[in-house]
Design a protein around this motif. Structure first.
Motif, PDB file in Angstrom:
ATOM      1  N   CYS A  25      19.551  19.396 -19.941  1.00 21.14           N
ATOM      2  CA  CYS A  25      18.520  18.618 -20.570  1.00 21.14           C
ATOM      3  C   CYS A  25      18.575  18.622 -22.033  1.00 21.14           C
ATOM      4  O   CYS A  25      19.017  19.482 -22.930  1.00 21.14           O
ATOM      5  CB  CYS A  25      17.201  19.493 -20.402  1.00 21.14           C
ATOM      6  SG  CYS A  25      15.523  18.740 -20.784  1.00 21.14           S
ATOM      7  N   CYS A  27      16.111  17.441 -24.359  1.00 19.85           N
ATOM      8  CA  CYS A  27      15.043  17.169 -24.999  1.00 19.85           C
ATOM      9  C   CYS A  27      14.888  18.286 -26.067  1.00 19.85           C
ATOM     10  O   CYS A  27      15.753  18.927 -26.218  1.00 19.85           O
ATOM     11  CB  CYS A  27      13.658  17.661 -24.019  1.00 19.85           C
ATOM     12  SG  CYS A  27      13.407  19.288 -23.615  1.00 19.85           S
ATOM     13  N   CYS A  30      15.039  22.075 -25.448  1.00 15.10           N
ATOM     14  CA  CYS A  30      16.365  22.313 -24.627  1.00 15.10           C
ATOM     15  C   CYS A  30      17.682  22.263 -25.777  1.00 15.10           C
ATOM     16  O   CYS A  30      18.643  23.085 -25.617  1.00 15.10           O
ATOM     17  CB  CYS A  30      16.781  21.816 -23.399  1.00 15.10           C
ATOM     18  SG  CYS A  30      15.322  22.390 -22.379  1.00 15.10           S
TER      19      CYS A  30
HETATM   20 ZN   LIG Z   1      14.292  19.922 -21.872  1.00 15.39          ZN
END
Ligand SMILES: [Zn+2]
Length: 215
Positions: A25, A27, A30
């Motif tokens: 991930c 994002c 993360c």
């Molecule tokens: Zn994430």
């Protein structure tokens, strides 16, 4: 990651196609901003796909070992449609224009590319591969979040070095910079060699369109 998993499950692709080992991930939580945005692989740089979630794909162990793809091959991105991605993964090779996809449609050549030239296009940056001409948006309604999203997919690949040509953007961006890390002049790679590409991640990005109670 949960939303990406739900979306991918909704595609009803066979389970063995996926390999959670390559899940990742990117994002903000993360993959925080202090982590590098540009990474080297196979002696070439690529741009981290911030904001995307990667669902790992099964990679043939023979291909892996034979080509030493994790050591020698570079990382690139291939923006595509869901049906073309499904065809690529089912046929275990990349599609060229003119190929019949698994839904019976024929893969076309995008406007802006040379007519009659059959190439596979990739990029070292997802900022380019995720342009809607490559990676069109489709709608997805999540039963979990009760929201509707526009979703895009891009394949993350290992690509054989020196098996492709590098060129500038072909989307008419001109001086408008597409990616802050990769220059417009070197943002598109093309090849005719299907076997020079191995996809190991299905990258997914969501844009929220509406909540259930909006409509
Ligand atoms: Zn994430």
């Amino acid at each position: 990651m949960k939303l990406a998993k739900e979306f991918v499950a909704s595609l009803r692709w066979v389970n063995k196609r996926f390999d959670p080992f390559f899940d990742a991930c990117y994002c903000k939580n993360c993959y925080p901003s202090e982590l590098p945005s540009v990474i080297e692989a196979g002696n070439a740089e690529y741009v981290i796909p911030r904001g995307w979630v990667r669902i790992g794909l099964h990679v043939d162990p023979v291909t892996e070992e034979h080509y030493a793809i994790w050591d020698k091959w570079i990382v690139t991105f291939h923006g595509t449609t869901i049906v073309a991605a499904h065809s690529i993964l089912t046929n275990r090779q990349f599609c060229l224009p003119g190929d019949t996809l698994i839904d019976g449609t024929v893969l076309g050549i995008r406007p802006g590319h040379i007519p009659n030239k059959k190439h596979i296009y990739t990029s070292p940056t997802i900022a380019y591969s995720s342009l809607p001409v490559y990676s069109p948006k489709t709608q997805f309604h999540s039963l979990r979040t009760k929201r509707t999203y526009e979703v895009q997919i891009v394949l993350q690949c290992r690509q054989k070095p020196r098996s492709f040509t590098i060129q500038g953007e072909t989307v008419g961006a001109k001086t408008k910079r597409i990616c802050q890390f990769a220059s417009n002049e070197k943002v598109e790679y093309f090849t005719e060699i299907r076997a020079s590409l191995v996809a190991y991640g299905l990258l997914v990005r969501f844009h929220k369109v509406s909540d259930d109670y909006d409509s």
